[in-house]
Design a protein around this motif. Structure first.
Motif, PDB file in Angstrom:
ATOM      1  N   THR A   1      35.839  52.247  45.323  1.00 19.50           N
ATOM      2  CA  THR A   1      36.060  51.229  46.351  1.00 19.50           C
ATOM      3  C   THR A   1      35.321  49.947  46.005  1.00 19.50           C
ATOM      4  N   SER A   2      34.092  50.091  45.516  1.00 27.06           N
ATOM      5  CA  SER A   2      33.317  48.909  45.111  1.00 27.06           C
ATOM      6  C   SER A   2      33.982  48.186  43.941  1.00 27.06           C
ATOM      7  N   VAL A   3      34.450  48.945  42.968  1.00 20.78           N
ATOM      8  CA  VAL A   3      35.131  48.353  41.818  1.00 20.78           C
ATOM      9  C   VAL A   3      36.376  47.598  42.282  1.00 20.78           C
ATOM     10  N   LYS A   4      37.119  48.193  43.198  1.00 15.32           N
ATOM     11  CA  LYS A   4      38.340  47.546  43.693  1.00 15.32           C
ATOM     12  C   LYS A   4      38.030  46.217  44.374  1.00 15.32           C
ATOM     13  N   MET A   5      36.971  46.193  45.181  1.00 17.77           N
ATOM     14  CA  MET A   5      36.594  44.952  45.872  1.00 17.77           C
ATOM     15  C   MET A   5      36.212  43.857  44.878  1.00 17.77           C
ATOM     16  N   ILE A   6      35.471  44.235  43.838  1.00 14.05           N
ATOM     17  CA  ILE A   6      35.057  43.250  42.822  1.00 14.05           C
ATOM     18  C   ILE A   6      36.273  42.700  42.081  1.00 14.05           C
ATOM     19  N   VAL A   7      37.208  43.597  41.726  1.00 11.90           N
ATOM     20  CA  VAL A   7      38.405  43.160  41.012  1.00 11.90           C
ATOM     21  C   VAL A   7      39.258  42.246  41.897  1.00 11.90           C
ATOM     22  N   GLN A   8      39.332  42.560  43.188  1.00  8.43           N
ATOM     23  CA  GLN A   8      40.087  41.701  44.104  1.00  8.43           C
ATOM     24  C   GLN A   8      39.457  40.308  44.196  1.00  8.43           C
ATOM     25  N   LEU A   9      38.119  40.245  44.165  1.00  9.59           N
ATOM     26  CA  LEU A   9      37.445  38.943  44.156  1.00  9.59           C
ATOM     27  C   LEU A   9      37.748  38.175  42.867  1.00  9.59           C
ATOM     28  N   LEU A  10      37.761  38.894  41.742  1.00  9.68           N
ATOM     29  CA  LEU A  10      38.071  38.255  40.466  1.00  9.68           C
ATOM     30  C   LEU A  10      39.496  37.703  40.458  1.00  9.68           C
ATOM     31  N   ARG A  11      40.408  38.440  41.112  1.00 13.97           N
ATOM     32  CA  ARG A  11      41.797  37.998  41.137  1.00 13.97           C
ATOM     33  C   ARG A  11      41.933  36.602  41.758  1.00 13.97           C
ATOM     34  N   SER A  12      41.122  36.338  42.783  1.00 16.52           N
ATOM     35  CA  SER A  12      41.195  35.033  43.449  1.00 16.52           C
ATOM     36  C   SER A  12      40.739  33.904  42.531  1.00 16.52           C
ATOM     37  N   ARG A  13      39.996  34.222  41.478  1.00 13.53           N
ATOM     38  CA  ARG A  13      39.502  33.198  40.553  1.00 13.53           C
ATOM     39  C   ARG A  13      40.424  32.994  39.344  1.00 13.53           C
ATOM     40  N   PHE A  14      41.469  33.813  39.260  1.00  6.72           N
ATOM     41  CA  PHE A  14      42.364  33.737  38.106  1.00  6.72           C
ATOM     42  C   PHE A  14      43.757  33.253  38.495  1.00  6.72           C
ATOM     43  N   GLN A  15      43.860  32.535  39.605  1.00  3.86           N
ATOM     44  CA  GLN A  15      45.167  32.114  40.085  1.00  3.86           C
ATOM     45  C   GLN A  15      45.881  31.197  39.090  1.00  3.86           C
TER      46      GLN A  15
END
Length: 224
Positions: free
Chosen positions: A25-39
């Motif tokens: 769950t923690s990994v998923k949250m971090i990856v979701q945050l990274l996604r917002s920076r790669f738009q």
């Protein structure tokens, strides 16, 4: 001995699943945050989405392990089986059309209500219907037929497809936990289906033949 072995495996699997779920769950949250920076980075965005897809697949496997291992408490209410199946079909029909699968839904509104846990039975029908759809990669027909079995005082739902079918060897192991013929499958879908049907005092059987399709017969007892 087999029941004791399965219980021990289930407890072990549940413990492992619990230990994996929190860091995942923690990994998923971090990856979701990274996604917002790669738009603005199409390649990076695709890579991140691939990671999220794999995390979602792992979550499905973990939830299946927990469902298989945990004691099941049913919330039984008088329910029409047709209502449960139709709720599933509402969001599955578009995918069927995309896959060129013709749905034949023979609804019988005169069927008596049965005591069941609607959410758990949705798991049953969803697993069975998904398996049928995946068995027809080139399209085909999926038929859902409802019957009242007066002799056994039960409601019967027959779900049949014109797909690839199963060999006798695969059929013999179909309901065993951790057995799967699908790449990346956890092998817990039909094991959980069998468990839910047993908890309802019902039954599920499979009639199939390789290259000639499959019919799944689900029977639910009518209780007072």
């Amino acid at each position: 001995m087999q029941s004791e072995k399965l219980a021990a495996v289930g407890q072990l699997a549940a413990g492992i699943a619990h230990e994996i779920r929190n860091p995942l769950t923690s990994v998923k949250m971090i990856v979701q945050l990274l996604r917002s920076r790669f738009q603005e980075d199409e390649v990076g965005l695709e890579s991140i989405q691939a990671i999220l897809d794999e995390i979602n697949r792992l979550e499905v496997i973990i939830n299946g392990l927990l469902d298989f291992a945990r004691p099941m408490e049913l919330a039984l209410k008088p329910t029409k089986v047709t209502d449960v199946v139709n709720d599933i079909l509402k969001f599955m029909e578009p995918d069927m059309r995309h896959r060129k699968i013709l749905l034949i839904n023979r609804v019988d509104e005169e069927l008596p209500a049965v005591m069941l846990d609607a959410d758990r039975m949705k798991q049953v029908f969803m697993n069975v219907i998904l398996n049928s759809m995946q068995a027809m990669p080139e399209g085909g027909e999926l038929t859902i037929d409802y019957r009242y079995d007066s002799e056994n005082c039960s409601v019967q739902v027959n779900i049949s497809d014109t797909g690839t079918g199963m060999s006798q060897e695969v059929l013999d192991h179909a309901f065993e936990p951790f057995f799967s013929t699908k790449s990346g499958g956890a092998g817990l879908g039909l094991a959980n289906v069998k468990k839910i049907m047993e908890q309802h005092g019902g039954d599920i059987q499979i009639e199939t033949e390789a290259d000639r399709g499959t019919e799944v017969i689900i029977s639910i007892k009518i209780r007072d």
